[in-house]
Design an enzyme around this catalytic site. Sequence first.
Site, PDB file in Angstrom:
ATOM      1  CE  LYS A  25      -2.788  -0.579   3.588  1.00  0.00           C
ATOM      2  NZ  LYS A  25      -3.970  -0.426   4.476  1.00  0.00           N
ATOM      3  CE  LYS A  63      -1.990   4.295   4.966  1.00  0.00           C
ATOM      4  NZ  LYS A  63      -3.116   4.140   5.922  1.00  0.00           N
TER       5      LYS A  63
END
Length: 134
Positions: free
Chosen positions: A44, A46
């Site tokens: 993602k 992240k």
Amino acid sequence: MRRVITYGTFDLLHTGHINLLRRAKEFGDYLIVAISADEFNAIKGKEAYYTFEQRKAILEAIRYVDEVIPERTWEQKVEDVQKHEVDVFVMGDDWVGKFDFLKDHCDVVYLPRTVGISTTKIKTDLNLSKANNG
Ligand code: C2G
């Protein structure tokens, strides 16, 4: 027993997360939270401050949460809904429309995000205060 599921990283837990979890639980009796595994966070884009295990322990301590499972891929949601016999899928409305394919399997609800708070904002504010205080 109406079963609800939601997905997320839930890093540096804040009131936006709590508001989401509280409202999600109101759609049923049992709330499952699929927390992004560290490897999935990388996909993602992240990098969570807390590891998956730490974020899992924190979420399991929340009164609204009944079960925590790992989120490892974008593709697992249909299988999760079927395996866990989910009636309602809930997400914040920054994801509106993105998971409508689940409507073939369960109700899909997008809830308004809590304005003014985010994990990114927390990190930014903390870095700024560190810079100012030396
Ligand atoms: N959220 C919110 N208000 C905020 C911040 C977050 O309602 N101020 C909600 C998000 O909309 C999401 C949940 O809290 O429904 C978790 O947010 P994140 O941890 O940022 O999750 P995200 O990175 O959006 O991951 O497959 C779905 C993804 O795993 C979602």
